[in-house]
Each structure stands twice: as C-alpha cells, then as structure tokens.
Design a protein around this motif. Structure first.
Motif, PDB file in Angstrom:
ATOM      1  N   ASN A 169       0.775  -1.224   0.121  1.00 54.21           N
ATOM      2  CA  ASN A 169       0.116   0.172  -0.019  1.00 54.21           C
ATOM      3  C   ASN A 169       0.746   1.258  -0.041  1.00 54.21           C
ATOM      4  N   PRO A 170       1.175   1.932  -1.096  1.00 51.39           N
ATOM      5  CA  PRO A 170       2.159   3.060  -1.238  1.00 51.39           C
ATOM      6  C   PRO A 170       1.568   4.173  -0.558  1.00 51.39           C
ATOM      7  N   ALA A 171       0.395   4.405   0.032  1.00 53.95           N
ATOM      8  CA  ALA A 171      -0.299   5.361   0.654  1.00 53.95           C
ATOM      9  C   ALA A 171      -0.234   5.309   2.250  1.00 53.95           C
ATOM     10  N   THR A 222      -4.449  -2.291   5.575  1.00 46.64           N
ATOM     11  CA  THR A 222      -4.003  -3.133   4.501  1.00 46.64           C
ATOM     12  C   THR A 222      -4.238  -4.501   4.909  1.00 46.64           C
ATOM     13  N   ARG A 257       5.892   3.212   0.084  1.00 45.94           N
ATOM     14  CA  ARG A 257       6.800   2.672  -1.104  1.00 45.94           C
ATOM     15  C   ARG A 257       8.434   2.655  -0.958  1.00 45.94           C
ATOM     16  N   LYS A 268       0.896  -3.459  -5.947  1.00 43.16           N
ATOM     17  CA  LYS A 268       0.856  -2.106  -5.412  1.00 43.16           C
ATOM     18  C   LYS A 268      -0.737  -1.696  -5.649  1.00 43.16           C
ATOM     19  N   LYS A 309       1.830   8.187   5.169  1.00 43.27           N
ATOM     20  CA  LYS A 309       1.566   9.522   4.448  1.00 43.27           C
ATOM     21  C   LYS A 309       2.147   9.366   3.164  1.00 43.27           C
ATOM     22  N   GLY A 310       2.167   8.144   2.476  1.00 42.72           N
ATOM     23  CA  GLY A 310       2.904   8.233   0.994  1.00 42.72           C
ATOM     24  C   GLY A 310       4.049   7.503   1.051  1.00 42.72           C
ATOM     25  N   LYS A 311       4.753   7.333   2.286  1.00 46.88           N
ATOM     26  CA  LYS A 311       6.338   7.302   2.442  1.00 46.88           C
ATOM     27  C   LYS A 311       6.663   5.494   2.412  1.00 46.88           C
ATOM     28  N   ASP A 359      -3.912   0.877  -5.420  1.00 51.49           N
ATOM     29  CA  ASP A 359      -3.995   2.340  -5.811  1.00 51.49           C
ATOM     30  C   ASP A 359      -5.118   3.016  -5.201  1.00 51.49           C
ATOM     31  N   TYR A 360      -6.029   2.094  -4.709  1.00 48.91           N
ATOM     32  CA  TYR A 360      -7.147   2.823  -3.864  1.00 48.91           C
ATOM     33  C   TYR A 360      -7.538   1.702  -2.975  1.00 48.91           C
ATOM     34  N   GLU A 361      -8.364   2.668  -1.944  1.00 46.86           N
ATOM     35  CA  GLU A 361      -8.866   1.746  -0.797  1.00 46.86           C
ATOM     36  C   GLU A 361     -10.046   0.561  -1.253  1.00 46.86           C
TER      37      GLU A 361
END
Length: 226
Positions: free
Chosen positions: A71-73, A130, A80, A102, A76-78, A104-106
């Motif tokens: 989950n790349p999100a 996740t 990945r 990966k 806080k987006g860190k 892209d959305y919930e």
C-alpha cells in the motif's frame, strides 16, 4: 593565546548565534549517526538474507513464490520508499520469487485477492487497513479453506500500526522494525492470531485482526494527526 581569547570574546558577544550554531551542529551529528546506524542495520539484514539466497536447491524443487501486497499510501505516502529501501533488497537476496502488487485505492486489495493465483507466501506491506483488506479478500475466496493455510507475513509500514505492537513488542526504530519483520518472515517465524468476522444482512462479511474501526470513529482517528 591572543587568538583564543579573541575567539572566546567573539563567541561571548554573539552568544545567541553561538547557541543556535551548537544546537545545529549537535542535531546534525545525531542525524548523521542515526543514518549510519540505519545503514548498518540494512547491511546486516541483507547479509543474513544472502545466506539463504546462496543455498543450492534440488533441481526438482521450485523456487518459493512470495506475493507482496504493498500500500504506497501508508505512512503518509512514504510506504513505497520505506519498502523499497528497507525490505525489498532483503526479500530479493533471499532467493524468493517476489511479485509486488501495489494498490491504487482503498478496497483494491480485496478484489486483487479474488484473482490471485497460487503462491507460497503472502506478505502484507502497509498498515492495519491493508491487513484488514488482505485478510478479508483471502477469507472471501471460494477456496479459502486451502488458501487460508498459506503463511501471511506482515511488514509494518503504517504510521501507527496496532498489529506491529502486537507482533513486535520491543521499542524499535522504524528501519529496525521493518528489517526485523522481513527477516522473521524469511525465518518462518509464525504467531497464531484470532480473526474477527462481521456479518451484515446483505453485504459480504468483513474480517479483521485485533479490531476494526468503522464510520465516524474511523474518520476521526484518521484526522487526529492533521
């Protein structure tokens, strides 16, 4: 001696700037030392993983497949960057056939689990959300009886993860927590956890580990840090 006295007088006359400078130098030194310690942790973990990667397997044995749901999100987006820097090298050096999926959305992980083919290992790289999605998608499958026997690994990448505190009780820094979690997966260390099932009248059941946040309570929790 005169130069030393002059320098001390200059520092005394500009004591505010001197104080700020000392604080910056101290902070910078601690930051560099922390980065150095993190690099040592990564190197040690990669060296341990390399031992598994160097092992010779029989010709009639297939390489183990690991499917990672990232989950790349998260964080806080860190997430990945955290995964690629601290966990991915360890997994690849171990000799596993790694496939990274990966989201892209919930809610996407639930749908992807329905299409997932055979794998020897499922690895969740993200936070509690996740984990909930992957567990739900896995147990909703028609063949969940066989798929539920597949070991599930968890690499905590979320800002605050309840499950990581359950599995890793020691107060690690983030890099050590990620590398230790990845190595635990490679070592085959397992812990049995209870799964919570919530059934509605119409919708499919939802599954969770530890607990489940829903509605306004969940929305409020997501906004606390903001």
């Amino acid at each position: 001696m005169a130069k030393v006295i002059t320098m001390l007088q200059t520092l005394r006359n500009h004591w505010k700037k001197t104080t700020v400078g000392i604080c910056l130098v101290t902070w910078g030194g601690n930051w560099l030392y922390g980065k150095h310690c993190d690099n040592l942790l990564r190197r040690a973990a990669c060296q341990e993983a390399q031992v598994w990667g160097n092992q010779i397997i029989p010709s009639n044995m297939q390489i183990k497949k690991a499917t990672v749901f990232l989950n790349p999100a998260a964080c806080k987006g860190k997430a990945r960057t955290l995964f690629e820097k601290n966990a991915a090298p360890i997994l690849h050096l171990s000799g596993l056939d790694v496939t990274v999926v990966k989201t892209d959305y919930e809610g996407q992980a639930k749908k992807l689990l329905e299409l997932m083919e055979n794998t020897d290992m499922i690895i969740i790289a993200g936070g509690d959300g996740t984990v909930q999605e992957v567990i739900t998608g896995l147990l909703r499958r028609a063949d969940e009886a066989s798929f539920s026997k597949i070991p599930i690994g968890f690499i905590p990448l979320g800002k605050t993860s309840t499950l990581s505190h359950t599995l890793y009780t020691k107060n690690y820094n983030q890099v050590q927590c990620i590398t230790d979690a990845t190595l635990s997966i490679l070592r085959g260390e397992t812990v049995q956890l209870d799964v919570l099932q919530i059934k509605g009248n119409k919708e499919q059941p939802v599954f969770a580990v530890n607990g489940l946040r829903w509605g306004s309570y969940r929305d409020a929790g997501a906004k606390v840090s903001k």
